[in-house]
Motif scaffolding. Structure first.
Motif, PDB file in Angstrom:
ATOM      1  N   SER B 352      85.855 -91.947 -80.382  1.00 64.21           N
ATOM      2  CA  SER B 352      86.825 -91.858 -81.354  1.00 64.21           C
ATOM      3  C   SER B 352      86.544 -92.914 -81.908  1.00 64.21           C
ATOM      4  N   ARG B 360      91.366 -97.445 -80.824  1.00 58.59           N
ATOM      5  CA  ARG B 360      90.488 -96.614 -81.557  1.00 58.59           C
ATOM      6  C   ARG B 360      91.678 -95.399 -82.102  1.00 58.59           C
ATOM      7  N   GLU B 362      92.856 -92.107 -83.001  1.00 66.27           N
ATOM      8  CA  GLU B 362      92.434 -91.267 -82.767  1.00 66.27           C
ATOM      9  C   GLU B 362      93.726 -89.673 -83.177  1.00 66.27           C
TER      10      GLU B 362
END
Lengths: 507, 447
Positions: B352, B360, B362
């Protein structure tokens, strides 16, 4: 001199522009003037053109919109409009000067195959841009989904042929009332007809006023197929085989609407097509279930009574024979292909059962194209493309063949019980073939005799043809498609044979 | 490192890969390219829907998925509200309202909550722009048609129908929606999942060569059931226990395995032409559904899709898709989102994206569906997924019929079949008159 020349040049230049403008102006005027409904109607004076248009939804609708001749019969502007217009114009001017409108077969030209050539799908789509408009019925949605899956195979007018020219005899809808309105004044039969030895008899349908003639076909041997030198012979008509046929009875005329509707009324089912067909196919079931209501008009408005029944499927014809056997206590069935040809020939071995050369009757070859054809020999005997006006005829209008059978050739093509194969004759065992019944399996059934649509080459005694299941059910929107009625085939019917079985008769 | 939860993520409206093109536009752009080209068209996604005129949604079907979908919708962007809801059971509506209050602090007035078999009509009549359809799929064709006729945008859950008649009705209504300028997104959420779209872009670019076979799985333990209770009439019981009844759910190959079948169809760019398969009912407690299927689907040119699905406890499990090509294999699911070459070396692994703060991002595909729907409505880039989903739906039905009958079933038959499941006539509370025998393939020999 120079200025003068210059002046002359200017004049030429200016007049060139003027002429070009004039040509453009007049050209445009001409295109506009020759694209009006009045202009079209000045030559197309037959009722199939303007009167039927004025009764159609393209003229007579709640929105007050008129769809004009060129809107459908020419492609949209910018999509080959002028080219098609020029082409149509040349052809129509030629026809107008050199042909007699009354002699043209407008009836035939309004049939779907011909109509498709003069109605541009691009023009339909030009106006009708949404196949799923507001308020479209469930059936309509299903039908248009089907149309889109048959990419290129269906034209809008396959289903909507009457939108531009009204025709009360055509319809694209479930025809629940079909065949139920016929009056039955006459007395109803209470007993079936009596078969007394091997002589002609009249069959009677119990519970109806319908009767029909069965004629004897005495057994014998004959040469089945056509010799290689017969005009317009196809490969599948050979090799010629010597065939022995037992005696049987055959219907004098093609199964009529009167006969077929008696069956329809006594057995017709409203239920799902698949269910009723499965029941009908099961011999153990006492009650035979017959056809569901047709989709569209199987009789095309050409008349019922003794006119030949048509557009039923071979399965339907077989169930008819089962039913007829059951109510008469005899054994009725479809003829085998060999029985059919034996009966059609009536002892002759020529192309037709009367004298005549197919070459003289077919619009093929330079000589016939230039000088035309003389069909006076064949016209009296057969209802076929050259004299049918694209319709079936009443059996009284043609003479019988040597066996006393009417309309074996032409009128409607007839189902045989054999599967079709182009190699049927060659595959039979050597020597005299006795009562052959065709290959053990296949995909399409044999049809014989040709029809009102066929030329003289296709109505020869030996000419073979076969059913085309997919093509003949193309526009049936029902799911599943009918097993009883073809939606797109009106030139096929059938004739029954009755088995002659002496021991049973003697009991 | 800060914990990243969904709400935190959604607040980051200005970061990540932002574009106004939704997934389906991207797919359309890719699908015209021939396999064998090497340039990867990187997919881009909105991380929230653009602002615009307020949009009001109605929810039809207030069970678990309807509740989830309503919350996903509210999470998709600004100026979105729920204006009306319908269910056949009062207790479901009560639970829905409580959930919405707790999760989103949204309260619904009694006057916009409708109960009954035709309560969906009240929702459509209410002043809504979007209808979320989340009932058991038996009802979907009727509901979707009504929404399209009323010119509502639609989010609808998969499956979209339980039989060929219903599926074709969805196909036709989808075309109608397209012509009317409506937007329709369906619940086959893998098509809105970043990972799948990245894998797809690489497979399309030729990373695994020409596709030679696909294998798809949804093998898991038993799903839920409802035991019959006194005081419940038969129709109520069946609807409460709907995933176990074929006429309501389509059986689990349609109800659940459609996701994986849809991935195969998506990557192939078409649906199979025929299917042979088997299945049975070994341990299911209620209803008439099977609990295992194994189907061999065949695309044209003899490319096979091996399909398996099972809902039985304590067996080997997998929820995944394997797309095999001449140069490698793509595997998605069971914790993998990889492309390997033929020697099992990793050619690509999806990870991702990372935001500016190094976190990150998501992707929640269930929210992404609604982001893409709202974005399509607000930007005018129409998106209609119903027909595509209907094709995968009918593929699954084809597999089911192959197992039920033991015969080879073709796509052509599916497009022409008049099979319609469920009781005859309009539904009414009380006994349900229909054949409830579980189908058994083939015929038995005498001993």
């Amino acid at each position: 001199m120079r200025p003068k020349r210059k002046r002359a040049g200017r004049i030429i230049f200016l007049s060139g522009i003027l002429v070009a403008a004039l040509i453009t102006f007049l050209g445009n005027k001409t295109v506009v003037k020759t694209s009006t409904n009045d202009y079209c109607a000045s030559c197309h004076v037959h009722p199939q053109a303007s009167q039927s248009w004025k009764r159609s939804t393209h003229y007579d609708n709640p929105r007050g919109i008129h769809v004009n001749c060129v809107d459908c019969h020419l492609p949209p502007h910018g999509d080959g409009y002028l080219f098609e217009k020029a082409k149509t114009g040349i052809r129509d001017v030629w026809a107008n000067w050199f042909k007699d409108s009354a002699s043209l077969n407008w009836e035939a030209k309004s049939q779907i195959d011909y109509a498709k050539r003069h109605t541009f799908e691009s023009s339909c789509i030009h106006c009708h841009q949404n196949n799923y408009p507001l308020g479209l019925t469930k059936e309509g949605r299903e039908a248009h989904l089907y149309y889109e899956q048959q990419a290129g195979e269906l034209h809008c007018i396959n289903c909507h042929i009457t939108v531009g020219h009204y025709d009360p005899d055509r319809r694209h809808a479930q025809n629940v009332d079909f065949g139920t309105a016929e009056s039955e004044d006459a007395e109803l039969f209470t007993e079936p007809g009596i078969m007394d030895g091997f002589s002609d008899f009249t069959e009677q349908i119990v519970g109806s006023a319908i009767s029909f003639e069965m004629v004897t076909i005495p057994g014998g041997t004959f040469q089945m197929g056509s010799p290689e030198n017969e005009s317009f012979r196809n490969e599948d008509e050979g090799p010629v085989r010597e065939v022995r046929i037992d005696s049987f009875f055959m219907g004098k005329i093609e199964v009529s609407w009167g006969e077929y509707l008696a069956f329809f009324k006594q057995t017709g089912a409203q239920g799902k097509t698949t269910d009723t067909y499965l029941k009908a196919a099961n011999a153990d079931v006492d009650a035979i279930s017959g056809p569901t209501p047709p989709y569209g008009a199987p009789d095309q408005g050409w008349g019922k009574g003794n006119m030949p029944a048509m557009s039923m499927t071979p399965q339907a014809a077989k169930v008819y024979c089962q039913w007829l056997s059951k109510i008469t206590g005899k054994t009725y069935r479809l003829p085998t292909e060999a029985e059919w040809e034996y009966a059609a020939r009536g002892g002759t071995s020529t192309p037709y059962f009367f004298e005549g050369d197919p070459k003289r009757y077919v619009r093929k070859g330079i000589r016939n194209k230039i000088f035309g054809i003389d069909t006076s020999g064949i016209n009296t005997y057969i209802n076929f493309a050259e004299n049918s006006m694209a319709r079936t005829v009443h059996p009284d209008e043609v003479p019988a063949n040597p066996f006393g059978l009417v309309n074996m050739l032409g009128n409607v093509a007839e189902f045989c019980s054999d599967w079709y194969s182009p190699e049927t004759y060659g595959n039979y065992p050597d020597g005299i073939v006795s009562n052959p019944a065709g290959p053990p399996e296949g995909e399409e059934f044999v049809i014989r005799g040709g029809s009102y649509r066929d030329g003289a080459d296709r109505v020869r005694s030996a000419a073979r043809d076969y059913t085309q299941t997919d093509a003949w059910l193309k526009t049936d929107p029902q799911i599943p498609k009918s097993v009883w009625w073809y939606s797109d085939c009106f030139h096929v019917g059938f004739r029954v044979v009755c088995e002659y079985d002496e021991p049973i008769l003697n009991e | 490192m800060k914990p990243t939860n969904r709400r935190r993520f959604l607040e980051n409206t200005a970061i990540g890969a932002i574009g106004v093109i939704g997934a389906s536009q991207l797919i359309r752009a890719c699908s015209s390219e021939e396999a064998g080209t090497t340039e990867v068209v990187e997919p881009s996604f909105l991380t929230t829907a653009p602002d615009g005129e307020p949009l009001k949604a109605g929810v039809v079907g207030c069970g678990g998925r309807g509740t989830g979908a309503a919350i996903n919708y509210l999470d998709a962007g600004p100026n979105l509200s729920i204006a009306a809801v319908a269910d056949v059971f009062q207790d479901r509506i009560d639970k829905f309202r409580a959930e919405l209050k707790e999760e989103k602090n949204v309260e619904l007035d009694d006057s916009v909550c409708f109960v009954g078999l035709d309560a969906y009509k009240r929702v459509i009549e209410a002043d809504v722009d979007i209808v979320i359809l989340a009932t058991p799929p038996y009802f979907r064709p009727e509901h979707f048609q009504a929404c399209v006729e009323a010119r509502k945008h639609v989010f609808m859950e998969k499956p979209v129908a339980v039989d060929p008649v219903g599926t074709r009705a969805i196909m036709a209504a989808s075309k109608q929606a397209e012509a009317a300028g409506l937007c329709v997104v369906t619940g086959t959420q893998r098509r809105h999942q970043w990972s799948y779209n990245n894998l797809y872009a690489r497979v399309k670019a030729g990373m695994i060569g020409d596709i030679t076979a696909t294998n798809v799985y949804w093998n898991m333990g038993k799903l839920w059931h409802v035991a019959p209770q006194s005081g419940m009439n038969e129709l109520e019981y069946m609807i409460r226990d709907w995933v176990n009844w074929t006429w309501l759910s389509g059986d689990h190959i349609v109800e659940q395995h459609i996701h994986n079948i849809d991935v195969s169809n998506w990557f192939m760019g078409k649906q199979p032409v025929e299917a042979v398969g088997m299945g049975s009912r070994l341990r299911r407690l209620t209803g008439d559904c099977y609990d295992n299927f194994a189907i061999d689907f065949v695309y044209d040119k003899q490319i096979h899709m091996g399909s398996m699905c099972r809902q039985i406890n304590d067996c080997a499990n997998s929820v995944s898709e394997h797309i095999t090509g001449s140069k490698g294999i793509m595997i998605a699911g069971d914790g993998r989102q990889h492309i390997f070459d033929t020697d099992a070396n990793v050619l690509y692994e999806y990870s991702s994206p990372v935001d500016e703060a190094g976190e990150r991002l998501e992707n929640n595909p269930y929210v992404q569906e609604h982001i893409d729907l709202v974005a399509a409505i607000r930007t005018g880039n129409q998106i209609v997924e119903a027909e595509e989903t209907a094709k995968s739906n009918l593929t699954a039905i084809m597999g089911r019929q192959a197992a039920y009958t033991g015969t080879k079933v073709t796509w052509e038959e599916m497009m022409g079949a008049d099979w319609k499941l469920g009781p005859e006539g309009p539904l009414a509370w009380g006994p349900v008159n229909m054949d409830k025998t579980v189908p058994i393939a083939g015929s038995a020999a005498e001993l």
